[in-house]
Design a protein around this motif. Structure first.
Motif, short mmCIF file in Angstrom:
data_model
loop_
_atom_site.label_atom_id
_atom_site.label_comp_id
_atom_site.label_asym_id
_atom_site.label_seq_id
_atom_site.Cartn_x
_atom_site.Cartn_y
_atom_site.Cartn_z
N GLY B 88 7.87 11.52 -3.02
CA GLY B 88 7.73 10.48 -4.24
C GLY B 88 6.94 9.37 -4.10
N VAL B 89 6.05 9.30 -3.80
CA VAL B 89 5.17 8.08 -2.79
C VAL B 89 3.24 8.23 -4.51
CG1 VAL B 89 6.25 7.45 -1.06
CG2 VAL B 89 4.30 8.99 -0.74
N GLU B 90 3.07 7.27 -4.05
CA GLU B 90 1.73 7.59 -4.75
C GLU B 90 0.53 6.93 -3.76
OE1 GLU B 90 0.41 7.86 -9.02
OE2 GLU B 90 -0.88 6.29 -8.44
N ARG B 91 -0.40 7.25 -3.74
CA ARG B 91 -2.00 6.28 -2.64
C ARG B 91 -2.72 6.94 -3.54
NH1 ARG B 91 1.56 7.20 2.15
NH2 ARG B 91 3.08 5.61 1.62
N ARG B 92 -3.28 5.41 -2.89
CA ARG B 92 -4.76 5.49 -3.34
C ARG B 92 -6.03 6.34 -2.42
NH1 ARG B 92 -6.35 0.63 -3.08
NH2 ARG B 92 -4.78 0.04 -1.46
N PRO B 93 -6.72 6.82 -2.93
CA PRO B 93 -7.92 7.65 -2.15
C PRO B 93 -8.12 7.40 -0.74
CG PRO B 93 -8.84 7.86 -4.35
CD PRO B 93 -7.50 7.03 -4.00
N GLU B 94 -8.53 5.80 -1.16
CA GLU B 94 -8.79 5.05 0.21
C GLU B 94 -7.04 5.21 1.83
OE1 GLU B 94 -9.01 4.16 -2.59
OE2 GLU B 94 -9.13 2.22 -2.53
N GLU B 95 -6.79 5.65 1.34
CA GLU B 95 -5.34 5.32 1.77
C GLU B 95 -5.24 6.48 2.45
OE1 GLU B 95 -1.96 2.12 0.22
OE2 GLU B 95 -2.34 4.29 -0.79
N LEU B 96 -5.82 8.45 1.79
CA LEU B 96 -5.80 8.92 3.00
C LEU B 96 -6.74 9.02 3.49
CD1 LEU B 96 -4.66 11.23 0.13
CD2 LEU B 96 -3.42 9.88 1.44
N ALA B 97 -8.16 8.63 3.09
CA ALA B 97 -8.78 9.07 4.18
C ALA B 97 -9.14 7.87 5.03
CB ALA B 97 -10.15 8.53 3.32
N ALA B 98 -8.12 7.47 5.35
CA ALA B 98 -7.59 5.74 5.82
C ALA B 98 -6.90 6.60 7.26
CB ALA B 98 -6.97 4.71 5.77
N GLU B 99 -5.91 7.57 6.47
CA GLU B 99 -5.48 8.72 7.57
C GLU B 99 -6.07 9.04 8.29
OE1 GLU B 99 -2.03 8.40 8.46
OE2 GLU B 99 -1.42 6.86 6.64
N VAL B 100 -7.29 10.21 8.05
CA VAL B 100 -7.72 11.29 8.71
C VAL B 100 -8.00 10.45 10.02
CG1 VAL B 100 -9.41 12.56 8.65
CG2 VAL B 100 -8.09 12.45 6.76
N LEU B 101 -8.98 8.63 9.17
CA LEU B 101 -9.61 7.92 10.34
C LEU B 101 -8.95 7.94 11.46
CD1 LEU B 101 -11.49 5.81 7.46
CD2 LEU B 101 -12.59 7.81 8.98
N ARG B 102 -7.72 7.62 11.45
CA ARG B 102 -6.77 6.91 12.24
C ARG B 102 -6.82 7.84 13.42
NH1 ARG B 102 -1.90 5.18 8.91
NH2 ARG B 102 -3.64 3.12 8.26
N SER B 103 -6.14 9.54 12.57
CA SER B 103 -5.92 10.47 13.53
C SER B 103 -7.17 10.70 14.34
CB SER B 103 -5.67 11.41 12.38
OG SER B 103 -6.23 12.32 13.56
N LEU B 104 -8.49 10.80 13.82
CA LEU B 104 -10.01 10.18 15.13
C LEU B 104 -10.04 9.69 15.74
CD1 LEU B 104 -12.24 11.16 12.00
CD2 LEU B 104 -11.55 13.20 13.44
#
Ligand SMILES: Nc1ncnc2c1ncn2[C@@H]1O[C@H](COP(=O)(O)OP(=O)(O)OP(=O)(O)O)[C@@H](O)[C@H]1O
Ligand SMILES: [Mg+2]
Lengths: 492, 819, 122
Positions: B88-104
């Motif tokens: 039940g959450v909403e994320r902005r595109p840059e927040e999702l991109a940030a997840e990928v960057l964080r993982s890398l």
């Protein structure tokens, strides 16, 4: 009223203290009201309030009191009491060190009380001046003398004229001082003295009066304000010989020339470098900051000099192309030399046009048989016409969309437009005038009609009709002449 | 002892992301927990709010689509929120991109042992300002202290240039990704790598192949009598499954000759269906050919724009997943007659280049260690990477006062290998030195900096060493799209041309159109900042706006007041703007919204309808004129509109990307139509001129006064000249004068005003204020009836005032308040 | 009427003058000089703060240097700039230009014009 006074003075026993104080206040108010009435009465007779105010409250720099007391100057400002108030306050503002808060306050008052009419225009101009924006003030105020006297109180026109004359004198523009200084209907003792002193020193006549005598100078000086500051001018004028006949002004002594950074003569053997050095010499004379007059350029860049420059460029193209061809080979560029040179030619033409414009050289200073010159002339012509056309279109678009500006802004917009048009006429001559007039007539006429009919800005639009009439006569546009005669004749 | 430098580069892709590190000599790929250098750009947030990234999230893409998201890079810079149903959450595109960057970023830590604080992140060359700033924001959210953005093609080229030995010549980087296609023309000479230009298509990539396969599969299903529609929301789940299977088949076909697409238990509007078809390579290649052709056409356009003849390329570097496909490699190298560079990995090249770029930008990834060096502190400037073998090191003492013994008066630089030393050089009166140094090729070169005080004794200097990598010099990153300010006239005042080096700053003086009263609540002057190569503002994309509001003004702003507008771009293309109003000494800096506008399918659809109508008119006209160019152009418009229609359908089915694509295409269509109209205007004007000449001749001869007749002669000549010179502006001017003369003469005709009135009355529908215009017409009719010529004239003139308007232009120019 | 300040820069902002190079310089020269100047400007060294153009000394900024380097890397653009730079810049920094005296007919500008009216502000 007298009775009340008597009671207060005579019956201390049975009149309460509070009552006494109240009465005194009441009396004072009444007295002031009475004084006001009497002043107003006097004003009706001789219009004395305005001059009196200017010498006292206004001169003391009391902005708010000037604003309120100006309500009494009915006779000088019959149609627009609000105008009297804001102009008085604006003048008072000039009499004191700049005060941003007061300026802002006045700005609000102009918006509230002087939405239309010449008063708001003049006050806005003076306000700009008080903020140190002299260019802006000039833009707003120059048109005020053209306002129809029926709609523009003399006091307003005088205030504007005083400032414009002072500004011209401070800039050393004595021609304007002499013209404006004795203009009937708006001249004041101050402007008259400046105009006369200038006329005497320059040995020229003023409109409608002969070159002033010593006695005349003395009298004007004595009646003018700021005698101490103007004393040196008086002395200089009296020392100058009085000339009875209009003397031709002596040719201006050419100013000491700024030495060029690169002497074109040292490059006489290389046409390209020679043209560039010559070009650089003239470019260097442009004013350093935008908006400054290009005095030296104007005085030194004559038509002959411009022709010399154009020819120098013309001689440079062939060797330049040869040289460029070699470089194309060396750099293995994808371009041909002519292709590379074409934009350079355009840049040169643009710069030549800009130089001519800054030096106020007419279009026909460019020789038709020199291609570089023709290109530059075309550039200049397009620029002049384009400027006027865009300005005209802007007025038309604003009229059509009913986008209203405050009168001072309208005045400024109009003055700016007119200046552009006049520049185009000055440099482009009759040919451009014929060409511009149809559009300008359509747009300006519509604009002026809108100001007149929809906005009741008679003071603003009157001079526009007059201007249109004069232009129509100049280009011989019979239909327009007829129409503008009617418009000029129209009275509300 | 200084450890080897560490530079980190990240390719944040639509489909896949990769990280690489560079130590000054070699590039190493960073492997993730699964041991792969490639991390799918997929984020999953489960019902409990746990976040998974990469391959582990990707597995849920078809089974749990509501909680698993991919392709969010396409939405960067929009305000679109992305919902995760379960949590039940909403994320902005840059927040999702940030997840990928964080993982890398964590992968780098696991492999190298350093959690990087700085990195270079690649972005598509055609990214616009809102998108780049969203990317920077993502990096910030991921915990990076500083990042620089680098355009993907430059990254690829840099990596290729580093690996491939032979230097020199023009080459092409062909990057076909999941959804974007970028192509860049580069040139290397003397170790200097320069981007000559780029081009591309934001909506072309592997996805298009997938959709082509999906359409083919749907057609196969139709043979079984099963109707699946891409635009139908009820079929969305089925379509998604088919697409995933299609993509898998496509990837498989890069290795093998045929693959099957098997999707059991498809839910098609309630009924079940098992899809099972076999796709062979030949069919695949046929399906993909149109998209590949489109990409090659873009390459040709780029080569042509820069005057590169056929065969003028030294090589082409193929980048991106789809470039693995044999058909792509074959077609590209055949059609462009250029060999592909071998030995480069299409999937990771971008990340490698980004890492190398981090070195050229001196972006050391380690968090700045506070090394305790006691000595004279010196500020240094030198290139972190240089192709020049003898670059300069410039330095300056921070403090020039202090005990005489600790202030150096001479300095020397010595290379760590001991084979080169600079002469001792005295510091100048500013406490500065400029020294050329000598580099060993293709290596990190460490230099020791030593000083001597006035007595000739050694002084320690802080920093004691510096490192310069000898390699490539890369020219400053160029701007991808022209940036300018939209003016009230709908023109654009260009600030930076596409290709301008970054960072850049420029100031122009603009003028306000209207005045704004101090304190006026609603009055604002809007300065729209646009991006795009078109000359007309409305065709360019609005990327920001600076507003000068009456509320903030210290005093009333005059119309025509000067506004000195400065726009500044940093190396990553991030923009800031400030407006100074000299007359009142006030500065405005707040740049409003920097978002990609959303595209509503319904709005788009109505635009298409309107455009079709316009297209029809133009086409009839073009055929009448036999204007071949225009007809051809309009043909293109027609097919583009068909594409747009399809995209709108897809958008209705929930594909937001397709909506953006449709919007973009419509802008391009607009530009085409504009070109056709321009083409049409001249003949029209020319015809007008001829007619005007005929019309005026008669009137001026019959009714003109002598001076008018002379002027007429001259004007007629000027009209002819302008017609011969094809100068529309001049012709319009002369025509105005001509008409004026004609109308003057005509006005002497007794019935003139009657005709004029009738003409104006016929046009009443176009008036700005129709009600008022109609009232005027009525008034005119009365005057006509009374025979009051004077009144008739007044009415007609008023009517003219209401007729055409230029307010239109201003509205188009993003409602700009400046000129 | 007033010229925009950005109108006349072909001669004064010529990349070769900005970098202090002559048109026949090599590509490496451009990179080397540019990089050096950027370094010097980065450290705010006075010796790099101005350059000489045929229109006199001009301020040198990092933006200008970067733009100059970019312009000269492109051979087509370089060609045009070479044309404008074929004039060697004046060697010596020139003496300050003489203050122009306006000695036309008539009195000198009257600075006290506003004060005479009792105005403290012009
Ligand atoms: N071996 C392969 N053969 C064919 N296609 C492949 C292969 N591997 C990946 N792809 C396709 O490549 C696309 C992804 O490419 P890539 O990873 O280069 O894109 P991206 O970098 O994420 O996107 P972008 O560069 O547009 O941001 C997907 O469409 C995928 O289906
Ligand atoms: Mg990619």
């Amino acid at each position: 009223m007298l009775l009340a006074l008597w009671i207060v003075l005579g019956g201390p026993d049975f009149v309460a203290q509070a009552y006494a104080i109240g009465s005194v206040l009441g009396v004072l108010i009444l007295l002031i009201a009475l004084g006001g009435w009497m002043l107003a009465l006097l004003d009706l007779v001789g219009g004395v309030v305005w001059p009196a105010l200017r010498r006292t409250v206004v001169a003391a720099g009391l902005v708010r009191p000037s604003y309120w007391l100006a309500l009494l100057a009915r006779a000088s400002w019959e149609r627009e009491p609000g105008g009297a108030q804001v102009v008085a306050a604006a003048l008072a503002l000039l009499h004191r060190p700049h005060d941003a808060a007061l300026a802002t306050w006045l700005e609000g008052k102009i918006q509230a009380r002087a939405r239309s009419g010449v008063g708001g225009v003049v006050a806005t101009g003076l306000l700009a001046a008080s903020r140190g924006d002299r260019d802006g003030a000039r833009d707003i105020l120059v048109g005020v003398d053209g306002f129809d006297p029926d709609f523009a109180p003399r006091a307003a026109r005088r205030a504007a004229n005083d400032w414009l004359v002072a500004d011209a004198a401070a800039r050393g523009d004595w021609i304007t001082v002499m013209r404006r200084g004795v203009q009937p209907g708006q001249a004041t003792a101050y402007t008259r003295f400046l105009a006369r002193a200038a006329a005497r020193i320059r040995g020229e006549a003023l409109a409608g009066e002969p070159n002033p005598t010593d006695f005349g100078l003395w009298v004007s000086w004595l009646s003018a304000p700021g005698r101490k500051a103007m004393r040196p001018l008086l002395d200089q004028a009296r020392a100058a010989p009085r000339v009875l006949h209009q003397r031709k002004p002596p040719p201006p002594a050419s100013p000491p020339a700024t030495a060029p950074l690169i002497d074109p003569a040292t490059h006489a053997d290389d046409p390209v470098a020679h043209a560039q050095a010559l070009h650089a010499t003239w470019l260097a004379l442009r004013p350093k900051t935008a908006g400054q007059p290009a005095t030296e350029l104007e005085q030194r860049l004559s038509a002959t000099r411009m022709q010399e420059l154009c020819r120098a460029w013309e001689a440079a193209w062939a060797p330049a192309e040869r040289r460029m061809r070699q470089r194309v080979a060396v750099l293995t560029a994808q371009m041909r030399a002519e292709e590379a040179l074409a934009p350079i030619r355009r840049v040169v033409a643009g710069e030549l046009a800009a130089l001519a414009r800054a030096a106020k050289l007419p279009l026909d200073s460019f020789e038709a048989e020199v291609p570089t010159a023709t290109l530059a002339a075309a550039e200049l012509r397009a620029e002049l016409l384009g400027g006027v056309e865009a300005g005209s279109e802007e007025l038309r678009a604003r009229t059509a969309a009913d986008r209203r500006l405050p009168p001072a802004e309208e005045s400024r917009a109009w003055n700016q437009f007119r200046r552009r048009y006049e520049e185009a006429v000055l440099l482009g001559g009759m040919a451009l005038r014929y060409l511009m007039f149809p559009q300008v007539h359509r747009d300006v006429c519509g604009y002026a009609v809108w100001l007149w009919n929809d906005r009741k800005e008679y003071g603003l639009s009157g001079p526009m009709f007059q201007w249109l009439l004069a232009e129509a006569e100049a280009v011989g546009d019979v239909e327009a002449i007829e129409l503008q005669r009617k418009n000029v004749g129209a009275k509300k | 002892m200084t450890s080897a430098p560490l530079y980190v580069g990240i390719d944040l892709g639509t489909t896949n992301s990769t990280a690489a590190v560079f130590d000054g000599e070699k590039v190493t790929l960073v492997r993730n927990a699964q041991g792969s250098p490639i991390t799918p750009s997929v984020v999953r947030i489960d019902a409990r709010g746990n976040v998974t990234v990469g391959a582990r999230a990707r597995r849920f893409l078809d089974t749990d689509a509501d909680n698993t998201r991919s392709e969010f890079k396409r939405l960067m810079g929009t305000a679109q929120g992305i919902r995760f149903q379960g949590a039940g959450v909403e994320r902005r595109p840059e927040e999702l991109a940030a997840e990928v960057l964080r993982s890398l970023r964590a992968d780098v830590r696991d492999q190298i042992g350093v959690l990087p604080a700085r990195a270079v992140i690649s972005v598509p060359a055609l990214f616009e300002l809102p998108q780049t700033s969203a990317t920077s924001e993502a990096a910030r959210l991921a915990g990076f202290e500083r990042v620089e953005l680098l355009q993907e093609p430059i990254a690829s080229a840099l990596a290729a240039g580093w690996t491939v030995e032979d230097q020199g010549g023009a080459w092409l980087v062909y990057d076909l990704g999941g959804g974007t296609f970028d192509v860049s023309l580069l040139e290397t000479r003397d170790g200097l790598l320069r981007v000559v230009g780029h081009d591309g298509d934001n909506f072309l990539g592997g996805r298009d192949f997938d959709w082509a396969i999906v359409d083919w599969a749907i057609a196969q299903a139709a043979r079984d009598g099963v109707v699946i529609r891409r635009g139908d929301p009820a079929h969305a789940g089925a379509v998604r499954k088919i697409k995933l299977a299609a993509e898998e088949a496509k990837i498989e076909l890069s290795r093998v000759e045929s693959a099957s697409i098997t999707v059991p238990g498809l839910d098609v509007a309630g009924a079940g269906y098992d899809l099972d078809v076999t796709l062979d390579r030949e069919t695949l290649e046929r399906l993909c050919a149109p998209a590949i052709d489109r990409s090659i056409a873009v390459c040709r356009r780029l080569l042509q724009a820069h005057g590169v003849a056929d065969g003028g390329l030294t090589r082409v570097v193929l980048v991106g997943g789809p470039s693995v496909m044999p058909v792509v490699r074959r077609l590209v190298s055949q059609q462009l007659a250029v060999p592909p560079a071998e030995g480069l990995d299409p999937m990771t090249l971008v990340a490698q280049g980004a890492a190398i770029f981090a070195a050229t930008a001196g972006l050391e990834a380690r968090p700045s260690a506070i090394e305790a060096v006691r000595g004279a502190k010196v500020w240094l400037q030198y290139p972190a990477m240089s192709s020049d073998l003898t670059p300069h090191v410039v330095g300056r003492l921070v403090e020039r006062t202090g005990p005489v013994n600790s202030v150096p008066t001479e300095v020397q630089l010595g290379r760590a290998d001991g084979l080169w030393d600079s002469p001792w050089t005295p510091l100048d009166e500013e406490g500065a030195f400029v020294l050329p140094v000598s580099l060993v090729p293709r290596k990190p070169n460490v230099f020791r900096l030593t000083g001597k005080n006035i007595q000739g004794n050694a002084v320690t200097i802080d920093p004691p060493t510096l490192t310069i990598v000898q390699g490539l010099t890369i020219s400053d990153p160029p701007l991808s799209r022209t940036i300018g300010v939209a003016l009230a006239s709908n023109d654009v005042r260009v600030y930076f041309e596409r290709g301008a080096p970054l960072p850049a700053r420029r100031t122009f003086t603009l003028h306000t159109v209207d005045s704004v009263a101090r304190g006026a609540e609603k009055a604002v002057i809007k300065i729209p900042i646009v991006q795009g190569e078109y000359e007309q503002a409305h065709l360019c994309r609005l990327v920001g706006a600076l507003e000068i509001g009456g509320k903030e003004l210290k005093q009333t702003l005059a119309s025509g007041a000067e506004v000195e507008l400065t726009i500044e771009l940093d190396r990553g293309g991030r923009m800031s703007a400030r407006a100074l109003i000299p007359a009142i000494g006030q500065v405005f800096e707040h740049v409003a919204h920097l978002l990609v506008p959303e595209a509503d399918p319904e709005v788009l659809a109505s635009t298409v309808t309107a455009t079709r109508a316009r297209l029809g008119e133009l086409r009839t006209d073009a055929f009448r004129r036999q204007a071949r160019d225009s007809i051809e152009r309009l043909g293109k418009v027609e097919s583009a509109l068909d594409d747009v229609g399809r995209d709108i359908d897809a958008a209705r089915g929930g594909d937001t990307d397709a909506a953006q694509k449709a919007r973009r295409t419509l802008i391009e269509v607009d530009a085409q139509i504009e070109a056709v109209e321009l083409d049409r205007r001249w003949p029209e004007l020319d015809r007008e001129a001829r007619e005007a000449l005929i019309w005026t001749t008669g009137w001026v001869q019959d009714y003109g006064q002598p001076h008018e007749q002379t002027l007429y002669q001259e004007t007629a000549k000027a009209v002819d000249k302008a017609r011969q010179g094809r100068d529309p502006l001049e012709l319009q001017r002369q025509l105005r004068l001509l008409r004026r003369l004609g109308s003057s003469a005509y006005g002497r005709h007794p019935e003139a005003w009657k005709h004029r009135f009738e003409d104006a009355a016929a046009d009443v529908g176009n008036a700005t204020d129709v009600a008022r215009a109609q009232a005027l017409v009525k008034e005119g009719r009365e005057a006509l009836a009374k025979g009051d010529n004077e009144a008739l004239r007044r009415v007609t003139q008023k009517l003219w005032q209401l007729l055409p308007s230029a307010a239109e232009d201003r509205r188009k120019g993003h409602e700009s308040g400046v000129r | 009427m007033s010229q925009k300040p950005d109108d006349f820069e072909a001669l004064a902002d010529n990349p070769f003058y900005v970098l202090g190079l002559r048109p026949d310089c090599s590509r490496i020269d451009i990179e080397r000089e540019g990089q050096k100047l950027l370094g010097m400007l980065g450290l705010k060294l006075k010796s790099a703060a101005t350059y000489m153009s045929p229109l006199g000394p001009r301020p040198r900024t990092e933006d200008k240097v970067r733009a100059a380097m970019a312009a000269l890397r492109d051979h087509e653009k370089r060609l045009a700039h070479e044309f404008w730079a074929s004039l060697p810049p004046p060697a010596a920094p020139p003496k300050p230009p003489p203050i122009p005296e306006t000695k036309g007919p008539g009195p000198a500008p009257f600075a006290g014009a506003f004060a005479a009216l009792g105005w403290r502000r012009s």
